[in-house]
Each structure stands twice: as C-alpha cells, then as structure tokens.
Design an enzyme around this catalytic site. Structure first.
Site, PDB file in Angstrom:
ATOM      1  N   SER A  17     -21.548 -33.767 -10.538  1.00 37.32           N
ATOM      2  CA  SER A  17     -23.308 -33.334 -10.252  1.00 37.32           C
ATOM      3  C   SER A  17     -23.087 -32.108  -9.581  1.00 37.32           C
ATOM      4  O   SER A  17     -22.133 -31.774  -8.465  1.00 37.32           O
ATOM      5  CB  SER A  17     -23.602 -34.758  -9.000  1.00 37.32           C
ATOM      6  OG  SER A  17     -24.523 -34.518  -8.803  1.00 37.32           O
ATOM      7  N   HIS A  42     -23.549 -33.636 -14.046  1.00 36.54           N
ATOM      8  CA  HIS A  42     -24.398 -34.411 -14.488  1.00 36.54           C
ATOM      9  C   HIS A  42     -25.607 -33.384 -13.537  1.00 36.54           C
ATOM     10  O   HIS A  42     -24.727 -32.961 -12.785  1.00 36.54           O
ATOM     11  CB  HIS A  42     -23.663 -35.281 -13.402  1.00 36.54           C
ATOM     12  CG  HIS A  42     -24.948 -36.137 -13.013  1.00 36.54           C
ATOM     13  ND1 HIS A  42     -25.527 -37.411 -13.866  1.00 36.54           N
ATOM     14  CD2 HIS A  42     -25.556 -36.379 -11.652  1.00 36.54           C
ATOM     15  CE1 HIS A  42     -26.178 -38.529 -13.672  1.00 36.54           C
ATOM     16  NE2 HIS A  42     -26.365 -37.821 -12.075  1.00 36.54           N
ATOM     17  N   ASP A  44     -28.779 -33.461 -12.039  1.00 35.63           N
ATOM     18  CA  ASP A  44     -30.264 -34.099 -11.041  1.00 35.63           C
ATOM     19  C   ASP A  44     -31.014 -33.184 -10.955  1.00 35.63           C
ATOM     20  O   ASP A  44     -31.247 -32.444  -9.838  1.00 35.63           O
ATOM     21  CB  ASP A  44     -29.825 -34.186  -9.513  1.00 35.63           C
ATOM     22  CG  ASP A  44     -28.643 -35.407  -9.183  1.00 35.63           C
ATOM     23  OD1 ASP A  44     -28.720 -36.202 -10.215  1.00 35.63           O
ATOM     24  OD2 ASP A  44     -27.558 -35.473  -9.069  1.00 35.63           O
ATOM     25  N   MET A  46     -35.291 -33.309  -9.808  1.00 37.78           N
ATOM     26  CA  MET A  46     -35.688 -34.063  -9.355  1.00 37.78           C
ATOM     27  C   MET A  46     -37.103 -33.208  -8.850  1.00 37.78           C
ATOM     28  O   MET A  46     -37.364 -32.002  -8.717  1.00 37.78           O
ATOM     29  CB  MET A  46     -35.289 -34.041  -7.635  1.00 37.78           C
ATOM     30  CG  MET A  46     -34.331 -34.642  -7.728  1.00 37.78           C
ATOM     31  SD  MET A  46     -33.582 -34.847  -6.387  1.00 37.78           S
ATOM     32  CE  MET A  46     -31.504 -35.382  -6.479  1.00 37.78           C
ATOM     33  N   HIS A  75     -30.508 -35.915 -15.574  1.00 36.72           N
ATOM     34  CA  HIS A  75     -30.396 -37.579 -14.683  1.00 36.72           C
ATOM     35  C   HIS A  75     -32.099 -37.090 -14.030  1.00 36.72           C
ATOM     36  O   HIS A  75     -32.178 -35.950 -13.323  1.00 36.72           O
ATOM     37  CB  HIS A  75     -29.617 -37.046 -13.408  1.00 36.72           C
ATOM     38  CG  HIS A  75     -30.270 -39.086 -13.027  1.00 36.72           C
ATOM     39  ND1 HIS A  75     -29.710 -38.920 -11.458  1.00 36.72           N
ATOM     40  CD2 HIS A  75     -30.958 -40.242 -12.660  1.00 36.72           C
ATOM     41  CE1 HIS A  75     -30.229 -39.921 -11.514  1.00 36.72           C
ATOM     42  NE2 HIS A  75     -31.388 -41.033 -11.601  1.00 36.72           N
ATOM     43  N   MET A  77     -35.029 -38.035 -11.989  1.00 39.29           N
ATOM     44  CA  MET A  77     -35.996 -38.888 -11.689  1.00 39.29           C
ATOM     45  C   MET A  77     -37.481 -37.651 -11.174  1.00 39.29           C
ATOM     46  O   MET A  77     -37.611 -36.663 -10.164  1.00 39.29           O
ATOM     47  CB  MET A  77     -34.888 -38.416 -10.019  1.00 39.29           C
ATOM     48  CG  MET A  77     -33.367 -38.898 -10.476  1.00 39.29           C
ATOM     49  SD  MET A  77     -32.371 -38.648  -9.086  1.00 39.29           S
ATOM     50  CE  MET A  77     -31.232 -37.382  -9.727  1.00 39.29           C
ATOM     51  N   MET A 146     -27.618 -46.833 -10.260  1.00 40.23           N
ATOM     52  CA  MET A 146     -27.677 -45.815  -9.046  1.00 40.23           C
ATOM     53  C   MET A 146     -27.022 -46.403  -7.485  1.00 40.23           C
ATOM     54  O   MET A 146     -27.482 -48.315  -7.334  1.00 40.23           O
ATOM     55  CB  MET A 146     -28.963 -45.388  -8.505  1.00 40.23           C
ATOM     56  CG  MET A 146     -30.179 -44.686  -9.458  1.00 40.23           C
ATOM     57  SD  MET A 146     -29.093 -43.307  -9.544  1.00 40.23           S
ATOM     58  CE  MET A 146     -28.672 -42.329  -8.087  1.00 40.23           C
ATOM     59  N   ASP A 184     -23.354 -44.105 -10.475  1.00 39.67           N
ATOM     60  CA  ASP A 184     -24.043 -42.416  -9.674  1.00 39.67           C
ATOM     61  C   ASP A 184     -24.268 -42.532  -7.918  1.00 39.67           C
ATOM     62  O   ASP A 184     -25.516 -43.374  -7.685  1.00 39.67           O
ATOM     63  CB  ASP A 184     -25.405 -41.696 -10.313  1.00 39.67           C
ATOM     64  CG  ASP A 184     -25.636 -40.889  -9.695  1.00 39.67           C
ATOM     65  OD1 ASP A 184     -25.246 -40.088  -9.113  1.00 39.67           O
ATOM     66  OD2 ASP A 184     -26.632 -40.056 -10.453  1.00 39.67           O
ATOM     67  N   GLY A 186     -22.555 -41.611  -3.570  1.00 45.58           N
ATOM     68  CA  GLY A 186     -21.132 -42.310  -2.967  1.00 45.58           C
ATOM     69  C   GLY A 186     -20.354 -42.414  -3.713  1.00 45.58           C
ATOM     70  O   GLY A 186     -18.962 -43.422  -2.651  1.00 45.58           O
ATOM     71  N   GLY A 206     -20.432 -35.941  -6.876  1.00 41.81           N
ATOM     72  CA  GLY A 206     -21.043 -34.637  -6.396  1.00 41.81           C
ATOM     73  C   GLY A 206     -20.164 -34.237  -5.143  1.00 41.81           C
ATOM     74  O   GLY A 206     -19.494 -33.514  -5.597  1.00 41.81           O
TER      75      GLY A 206
HETATM   76  C1  DX5 Z   1     -28.477 -38.545  -6.052  1.00 35.44           C
HETATM   77  C2  DX5 Z   1     -28.357 -38.443  -7.524  1.00 35.44           C
HETATM   78  C3  DX5 Z   1     -26.550 -38.327  -7.718  1.00 35.44           C
HETATM   79  C4  DX5 Z   1     -25.831 -37.600  -6.492  1.00 35.44           C
HETATM   80  C5  DX5 Z   1     -24.600 -38.040  -6.353  1.00 35.44           C
HETATM   81  O1  DX5 Z   1     -29.615 -38.772  -6.038  1.00 35.44           O
HETATM   82  O2  DX5 Z   1     -28.292 -38.569  -8.859  1.00 35.44           O
HETATM   83  O3  DX5 Z   1     -26.513 -37.743  -8.497  1.00 35.44           O
HETATM   84  O4  DX5 Z   1     -25.860 -36.032  -6.676  1.00 35.44           O
HETATM   85  O5  DX5 Z   1     -23.892 -36.950  -5.266  1.00 35.44           O
HETATM   86  P1  DX5 Z   1     -22.842 -37.937  -4.756  1.00 35.44           P
HETATM   87  O6  DX5 Z   1     -21.616 -38.788  -5.094  1.00 35.44           O
HETATM   88  O7  DX5 Z   1     -22.646 -37.542  -3.560  1.00 35.44           O
HETATM   89  O8  DX5 Z   1     -23.625 -38.748  -3.820  1.00 35.44           O
HETATM   90 ZN    ZN Z   2     -28.062 -38.133 -10.624  1.00 32.91          ZN
END
Ligand code: DX5
Ligand code: ZN
Length: 230
Positions: A17, A42, A44, A46, A75, A77, A146, A184, A186, A206
């Site tokens: 990510s 990936h 993100d 937002m 992705h 959001m 998620m 996706d 943690g 990420g």
């Molecule tokens: C969270 C994102 C993830 C995030 C993952 O809202 O959708 O894609 O970047 O990051 P890590 O791997 O650090 O949890």
């Molecule tokens: Zn994501």
C-alpha cells in the site's frame, strides 16, 4: 504444483500500500517493491467523509499507470463510489473496490466496473457482517476484507478477522464461486502465514513494507512467509 502431505501450493500476491510510502518518491517505492517480487500496487483513495482522512485520487492513479506495468488496485474509501468507480478504471486501475457500507447500488457499480474492463471488488469493514455480501457476490471478482477500520495505515490487525476470513472462504466455496479474497490492514511478517492459511490470496501491506526503510527486503520476507501449503 508440488505436494507436502498432498497439499497444494496456493499462489499469493503481495500488494504494497503506497499510503505508507514517501509520496515525493513514489517512483522509487514502486521500483523497490517490484524488485522484491510484489505484483500488485494498492492505492488507498480516501475522501474525508467515508473515512476520517484525505489521501489521493484520479490524477495520481493516472501518473502511476504511466509509470508501471504492475496491477493497480484502487481501494475506494469514499461515499457514493458509484459516481467515480468507472473514472478510476479510465485512469488506469486494473482492480477497483467499493465499500458495501458506502454504496446503495452496489450491484450496478460492480457491473459498471467490469464493463469498463477492470476487476470489481467489494470492500467490507471489520464490523460489517458477511451476510451483506450475499446478493452482490456473484458480480464481484474479489472481496477486500478489511482487518482494520479504514482510514489510516499502521493500525493493529483486528483479531476476529481471521475467523471472518475463514467464513468468507467457506461462503465462496459453498457457492461454487471463484471470487478471490484480498486482506487489508495490520498484516506483517508475524501474521501473514495465518492469513494465507485462512484463505487470503492478495495480501495488502503498508507499514510492514515501507515502515522499516527497506521495502525490497520487506516484500521478500513477506513472500517467503506467505508461501504456505494449504
Ligand atoms: C487502511 C488502508 C490500508 C492501509 C494498510 O485504511 O485501506 O490499505 O494502507 O496499511 P497497514 O498495512 O500499515 O495496516
Ligand atoms: Zn486499503
């Protein structure tokens, strides 16, 4: 392939990510993760409404498309993702996921993404029950499960996600579908084997990739640990 006690070697893809990368050095970030063996990027997106953070959008996806042949996975959001999903395909995304919580016309959006030529995905938050996926699932190429509440990188894996992942895998098999599962949030070297065993095939990471300053090695380590016999 292979067999270790009559098992199959399931193939996994690592999807770094870029949210955790240095945005002024995206080109190097892409080159590094690709060198480590990552195949999916990936992205993100937002909007500050669906999630409490604002990140990047269409122009960045367009630039990424021109810079790499990796699979671009956006992705979304954002609220009302149906308004923008096809625009992301036109900007160069190969995979587009929209949140089940954000789209009251989910089936229509999934069909539109597919018709525009990309893989369509449904993203689902940790607190949202899997039953909400049932009707739209045949129209999705993948489910983005998620394992943190979306909005930020670097959060802790929500522990109940493992069981949810197993139930999702079962749901897909029971229906005879070929829907892929992407996980996706943690995921790092300590839990990637478990999430793969539980049924995930595309693994987003990420902070585990970019947090330590050695993205190529981090991707290699994840790939190493992700290759499990199932
Ligand atoms: C969270 C994102 C993830 C995030 C993952 O809202 O959708 O894609 O970047 O990051 P890590 O791997 O650090 O949890
Ligand atoms: Zn994501």
């Amino acid at each position: 392939m292979g067999n270790k006690v009559n098992g199959n070697l399931r193939s996994f893809e690592i999807a770094p990510s870029i949210l955790s990368a240095d945005f002024t050095r995206l080109f190097e970030a892409i080159r590094d993760v690709r060198e480590g063996g990552a195949t999916v990027l990936h992205v993100d997106v937002m909007d500050g409404h669906f999630v409490p953070n604002i990140t990047i959008g269409l122009p960045v996806v367009k630039s990424l498309r021109a810079a790499t042949d990796m699979t671009i996975d956006t992705h979304l959001m954002i609220t009302e993702p149906g308004r923008y999903a096809v625009e992301f395909v036109k900007a160069g995304a190969d995979m587009v996921s929209v949140h089940v919580e954000a789209d009251v016309h989910l089936q229509r959006t999934l069909v539109a993404i597919r018709e525009a030529g990309a893989k369509a995905g449904i993203a689902i938050n940790p607190g949202t029950p899997l039953v909400l996926l049932e009707e739209a699932m045949p129209y999705a190429d993948f489910i983005l499960l998620m394992s943190v509440n979306p909005g930020f990188g670097g959060q802790k894996f929500v522990p109940t996600s493992l069981d949810k992942l197993r139930r999702l895998r079962q749901m897909i098999e029971d229906r005879g579908l070929t829907t892929r599962i992407e996980i996706d949030g943690g995921v790092d070297a300590s839990n990637i084997a478990e999430v793969c065993e539980a049924g995930a095939e595309i693994i987003v990471a990420g902070s585990a990739v970019f947090g330590g300053g050695r993205p190529t090695e981090a991707v290699r380590e994840l790939i190493d640990r992700a290759t499990v016999w199932v």
